[in-house]
Design a protein around this motif. Structure first.
Motif, PDB file in Angstrom:
ATOM      1  N   SER A 220       0.816  -1.222   0.000  1.00 42.52           N
ATOM      2  CA  SER A 220       0.000   0.000   0.000  1.00 42.52           C
ATOM      3  C   SER A 220       0.848   1.269   0.000  1.00 42.52           C
ATOM      4  N   VAL A 221       1.914   1.241  -0.799  1.00 44.04           N
ATOM      5  CA  VAL A 221       2.774   2.423  -0.941  1.00 44.04           C
ATOM      6  C   VAL A 221       2.093   3.441  -1.856  1.00 44.04           C
ATOM      7  N   THR A 222       2.112   4.711  -1.468  1.00 44.88           N
ATOM      8  CA  THR A 222       1.602   5.806  -2.284  1.00 44.88           C
ATOM      9  C   THR A 222       2.575   6.975  -2.199  1.00 44.88           C
ATOM     10  N   PRO A 223       2.433   7.966  -3.088  1.00 47.46           N
ATOM     11  CA  PRO A 223       3.272   9.159  -2.944  1.00 47.46           C
ATOM     12  C   PRO A 223       3.065   9.872  -1.609  1.00 47.46           C
ATOM     13  N   ASP A 224       1.927   9.665  -0.969  1.00 49.11           N
ATOM     14  CA  ASP A 224       1.652  10.327   0.302  1.00 49.11           C
ATOM     15  C   ASP A 224       2.434   9.732   1.473  1.00 49.11           C
TER      16      ASP A 224
END
Length: 270
Positions: A220-224
């Motif tokens: 669940s990696v995101t830019p955020d």
């Protein structure tokens, strides 16, 4: 593990598309990122896709820093293994890296520590660079932090892997509960897991080798959330699923890996 050693390891961002995208989608994605990916001495970049796209991806990314990554591999170079993919064939078409031991392979296709190890050694034998997925529950080791225990999946995957070969291996920590859940591990949780993995590498090889091997976080990696995760001393990059299906988010993640301390950036200047 020191900040100085982290700075000696090149960050690595790997997209794992799983069985998403059709041929036209793949070509469109690459057309949007090919000329915006930085030199691999700054940030290494890889895209893992279905086997049937890999040869075209190799041709389309030729002359760019993008590595083409296979999502799986068999442990034999050839033979009667219908439906499997030969490591020798992957190397022949120009694939660079291969994912091995992903949680979904273990859950849905009955992969074990033993088959993961066979695949790792086969990949290395053929000049492919394994990205070994580890989904082990690191909380079970928390009470033994000072005793430097061996993370079992790491130790099993690397059985028989030499000092020279381990330099071509990347370890990716993906907690099972975070994969596809939309909820990533906290930066502190990810760092503790990466530290345990690095302790295991030190025990299996040496502290010097442990500082040279890259450890990624996935789930669940995101830019955020990537900025805080990639700022951790023992984390050298990310293995990204859903967010990496979007070329703009993929480029954002690469720029964050380049320098997690920079709060904002202009994506047109990546």
């Amino acid at each position: 593990m020191s900040k100085m050693h982290k700075e000696q390891r090149v960050p690595f961002v790997v997209a794992n598309w799983k069985i998403n995208k059709l041929q036209a989608d793949v070509m469109d994605f690459l057309s949007q990122v090919n000329d915006k990916v930085p030199d691999q001495k700054v940030v290494e970049t890889g895209i893992a896709a279905q086997d049937l796209f890999l040869a075209d991806m190799v041709r389309t990314t030729a002359g760019t820093p993008i590595h083409v990554v296979a999502e799986n591999v068999h442990w034999e170079d050839g033979g009667a293994y219908t439906g499997e993919t030969s490591p020798k064939a992957l190397k022949d078409i120009g694939a660079t890296y291969v994912l091995i031991g992903h949680f979904e392979r273990r859950k849905f296709f009955n992969e074990t520590d033993s088959t993961v190890n066979l695949k790792v050694t086969a990949a290395l034998r053929n000049g492919l660079r394994p990205i070994i997925d580890v989904d082990e529950d690191m909380s079970t080791y928390a009470q033994f932090m000072d005793a430097e225990p061996s993370v079992a999946q790491v130790a099993a995957a690397l059985a028989g892997v030499s000092v020279d070969q381990i330099r071509n291996v990347t370890i990716a920590y993906e907690p099972t509960w975070a994969i596809g859940s939309g909820e990533a591990a906290s930066a502190d949780q990810a760092q503790k897991a990466a530290h345990l993995i690095r302790q295991t590498l030190a025990k299996l090889y040496s502290p010097v080798i442990a500082e040279q091997v890259r450890v990624l976080y996935g789930g669940s990696v995101t830019p955020d959330n990537a900025r805080e995760i990639m700022s951790q001393n023992d984390i050298d990059g990310v293995l990204v699923g859903t967010a990496a299906l979007d070329p703009k988010k993929f480029l954002q993640l690469i720029e964050i890996a380049r320098d997690p301390t920079v709060p904002e950036f202009d994506i047109d200047h990546i």
